[in-house]
Design a protein around this motif. Structure first.
Motif, PDB file in Angstrom:
ATOM      1  N   GLY A   9      -2.922   3.706   2.217  1.00 17.10           N
ATOM      2  CA  GLY A   9      -1.713   3.369   1.488  1.00 17.10           C
ATOM      3  C   GLY A   9      -0.592   2.956   2.422  1.00 17.10           C
ATOM      4  N   LEU A  18      -3.351  -4.554   0.353  1.00 19.81           N
ATOM      5  CA  LEU A  18      -3.695  -3.295   0.983  1.00 19.81           C
ATOM      6  C   LEU A  18      -5.153  -2.983   0.668  1.00 19.81           C
ATOM      7  CD1 LEU A  18      -0.657  -0.925   0.216  1.00 19.81           C
ATOM      8  CD2 LEU A  18      -1.354  -1.749   2.466  1.00 19.81           C
ATOM      9  N   LEU A  20      -7.449   0.370   0.292  1.00 22.64           N
ATOM     10  CA  LEU A  20      -7.547   1.821   0.254  1.00 22.64           C
ATOM     11  C   LEU A  20      -8.985   2.247   0.545  1.00 22.64           C
ATOM     12  CD1 LEU A  20      -5.421   2.644  -2.915  1.00 22.64           C
ATOM     13  CD2 LEU A  20      -4.668   2.211  -0.562  1.00 22.64           C
ATOM     14  N   THR A  91       3.062   0.132  -7.807  1.00 21.58           N
ATOM     15  CA  THR A  91       3.542   1.277  -7.033  1.00 21.58           C
ATOM     16  C   THR A  91       3.103   2.593  -7.655  1.00 21.58           C
ATOM     17  OG1 THR A  91       5.469   0.098  -6.171  1.00 21.58           O
ATOM     18  CG2 THR A  91       5.629   2.495  -6.289  1.00 21.58           C
ATOM     19  N   VAL A 122       1.169   4.144  -2.471  1.00 17.90           N
ATOM     20  CA  VAL A 122       1.318   2.693  -2.380  1.00 17.90           C
ATOM     21  C   VAL A 122       2.687   2.332  -2.952  1.00 17.90           C
ATOM     22  CG1 VAL A 122       0.508   0.464  -3.230  1.00 17.90           C
ATOM     23  CG2 VAL A 122      -1.142   2.207  -2.514  1.00 17.90           C
TER      24      VAL A 122
END
Length: 126
Positions: A9, A18, A20, A91, A122
């Motif tokens: 994150g 991103l 994860l 988010t 995140v």
């Protein structure tokens, strides 16, 4: 003892990406279904994506279809979530989860899952 540990994150701008990761340990069979959930402040935990290795199937929440990809490396006991074209509404705290079954990893009810990681944050800024 089953253990799930998320990582990857961070903070990104809208449009960024991103990846994860979730490291699984404490059980020997590697084909159990798994899922990613997320939870924003003040909101309920929601399912993002799941994977059924035994049938090679994946499913996504409508809000992330076409942007997120769930995958698994059974040899390394790793679960991944590649997140592209991130939006501020993505988010939240992201969790991986499993129920140590081949099926039953539906995204609709977090209570179906007995094992959770600690989460990775995140944050997507506009």
């Amino acid at each position: 003892q089953v253990q799930l540990v998320e990582s990857g994150g961070g903070s990104v701008q809208a449009g960024g990406s991103l990846r994860l990761s979730c490291a699984a340990s404490g059980y020997t069979y590697s084909n159990f279904c798994m899922a990613w959930f997320r939870q924003a402040p003040g909101k309920e935990r929601e399912g993002v994506a799941n994977i059924y290795p035994v049938i090679g199937s994946t499913h996504y929440a409508d809000s992330v279809k076409g942007r997120f990809t769930i995958s698994q490396d059974n040899a390394k006991r790793m679960l991944y979530l590649q997140m592209n074209s991130l939006k501020p509404e993505d988010t939240g705290m992201y969790y991986c989860a499993t129920n140590l079954r081949l099926y039953g990893c539906g995204l609709g009810d977090p209570k179906e899952f007995h094992y959770w990681g600690q989460g990775t944050q995140v944050t997507v800024s506009s």
